[in-house]
Scaffold this motif. Structure first.
Motif, mmCIF file in Angstrom:
data_model
loop_
_atom_site.group_PDB
_atom_site.id
_atom_site.type_symbol
_atom_site.label_atom_id
_atom_site.label_comp_id
_atom_site.label_asym_id
_atom_site.label_seq_id
_atom_site.Cartn_x
_atom_site.Cartn_y
_atom_site.Cartn_z
ATOM 1 N N ASN A 14 0.818 -1.060 -0.160
ATOM 2 C CA ASN A 14 -0.078 -0.338 -0.022
ATOM 3 C C ASN A 14 0.309 1.878 0.380
ATOM 4 O O ASN A 14 2.181 1.142 0.954
ATOM 5 C CB ASN A 14 -0.990 -0.034 1.187
ATOM 6 N N ASN A 15 0.818 2.402 -0.792
ATOM 7 C CA ASN A 15 0.638 3.429 -0.311
ATOM 8 C C ASN A 15 2.253 3.747 -0.695
ATOM 9 O O ASN A 15 3.250 3.765 -0.139
ATOM 10 C CB ASN A 15 1.048 3.952 0.886
ATOM 11 N N ASN A 16 3.265 3.773 -2.438
ATOM 12 C CA ASN A 16 3.859 3.152 -2.566
ATOM 13 C C ASN A 16 5.129 2.722 -1.881
ATOM 14 O O ASN A 16 6.327 2.970 -2.159
ATOM 15 C CB ASN A 16 4.199 5.089 -3.097
ATOM 16 N N ASN A 17 4.685 1.861 -1.527
ATOM 17 C CA ASN A 17 5.922 0.047 -0.872
ATOM 18 C C ASN A 17 6.869 0.315 -2.234
ATOM 19 O O ASN A 17 6.808 0.330 -3.515
ATOM 20 C CB ASN A 17 5.084 -0.772 -0.441
ATOM 21 N N LYS A 37 2.008 -2.192 -9.668
ATOM 22 C CA LYS A 37 3.718 -1.157 -9.641
ATOM 23 C C LYS A 37 4.311 -1.125 -10.745
ATOM 24 O O LYS A 37 3.806 -1.474 -12.265
ATOM 25 C CB LYS A 37 3.720 -2.769 -9.271
ATOM 26 N N LYS A 102 7.797 -1.267 -7.115
ATOM 27 C CA LYS A 102 7.071 -0.256 -6.857
ATOM 28 C C LYS A 102 6.153 0.539 -6.826
ATOM 29 O O LYS A 102 5.231 -0.279 -7.763
ATOM 30 C CB LYS A 102 8.430 1.561 -7.140
ATOM 31 N N GLY A 104 2.123 1.190 -6.059
ATOM 32 C CA GLY A 104 0.695 2.777 -6.612
ATOM 33 C C GLY A 104 0.702 3.584 -5.658
ATOM 34 O O GLY A 104 0.677 2.783 -4.141
ATOM 35 N N LYS A 105 -0.295 4.212 -5.347
ATOM 36 C CA LYS A 105 -0.789 4.778 -4.230
ATOM 37 C C LYS A 105 -1.609 4.572 -3.655
ATOM 38 O O LYS A 105 -1.968 4.189 -2.425
ATOM 39 C CB LYS A 105 -2.154 6.512 -4.935
ATOM 40 N N GLY A 106 -2.611 3.083 -4.661
ATOM 41 C CA GLY A 106 -3.026 2.321 -3.846
ATOM 42 C C GLY A 106 -3.001 1.127 -3.075
ATOM 43 O O GLY A 106 -1.164 0.837 -3.158
ATOM 44 N N ASN A 108 -1.922 -2.923 -3.790
ATOM 45 C CA ASN A 108 -1.320 -3.448 -4.517
ATOM 46 C C ASN A 108 -1.769 -5.376 -4.029
ATOM 47 O O ASN A 108 -1.032 -5.186 -3.042
ATOM 48 C CB ASN A 108 -0.534 -3.138 -5.401
#
Length: 115
Positions: A14-17, A37, A102, A104-106, A108
Motif C-alpha cells: 500500500n502507498n508506494n511501497n 506497480k 514500487k 502504486g498509491k493504492g 496492490n
C-alpha cells in the motif's frame, strides 16, 4: 522437467511501497492480481560493471530511478527498463535479472511464481 513452481509468494502492499533492487534465485512469473506497480529492470549481463555496488544480492544504490552518476560512476550507460504493471498483467523476470518493485498509491496485490 518441472511441473510445479519451486516457490509461490503473495505480496500485498500500500502507498508506494518499494523493494530494494535485487535478484531472485529462480525465474519469476510475477502476476499483478490487483492495483498497479512500477518495475525497474536491469539485465544480469551488467553484473560485472555493477559489482562494486552489490552486497548480499542487493544493489546498494538508494534511488535507482534517479542515479547520481558522480557518486555511482560505474552505473553510467547501464540501461534501466521501466515496466508499468496493472491488474491482470504478468511479467516474466529471468533468473538473475535485477528488479525493483514500487507499488502504486493504492493497495496492490501480486503473486510471484518461481521456477
Amino acid at each position: 522437467k518441472r511441473n510445479k513452481a519451486l516457490d509461490v509468494q503473495l505480496f500485498l502492499g500500500n502507498n508506494n511501497n518499494v523493494s530494494p533492487m535485487h535478484t531472485d534465485s529462480y525465474h519469476n512469473f510475477y502476476h499483478m492480481v490487483d492495483g498497479e506497480k512500477e518495475i525497474l529492470l536491469i539485465p544480469s549481463k551488467y553484473n560485472i560493471q555493477m559489482k562494486r555496488y552489490i552486497k548480499d544480492n542487493h544493489l546498494k544504490i538508494p534511488d535507482v530511478a534517479n542515479i547520481d552518476y558522480k557518486k555511482y560512476p560505474d552505473m553510467e550507460g547501464i540501461p534501466i527498463t521501466k515496466v508499468h504493471l496493472k491488474k491482470g498483467d504478468l511479467l516474466y523476470i529471468p533468473y538473475g535479472c535485477w528488479h525493483q518493485m514500487k507499488g502504486g498509491k493504492g493497495r496492490n496485490l501480486a503473486i510471484a511464481l518461481w521456477y
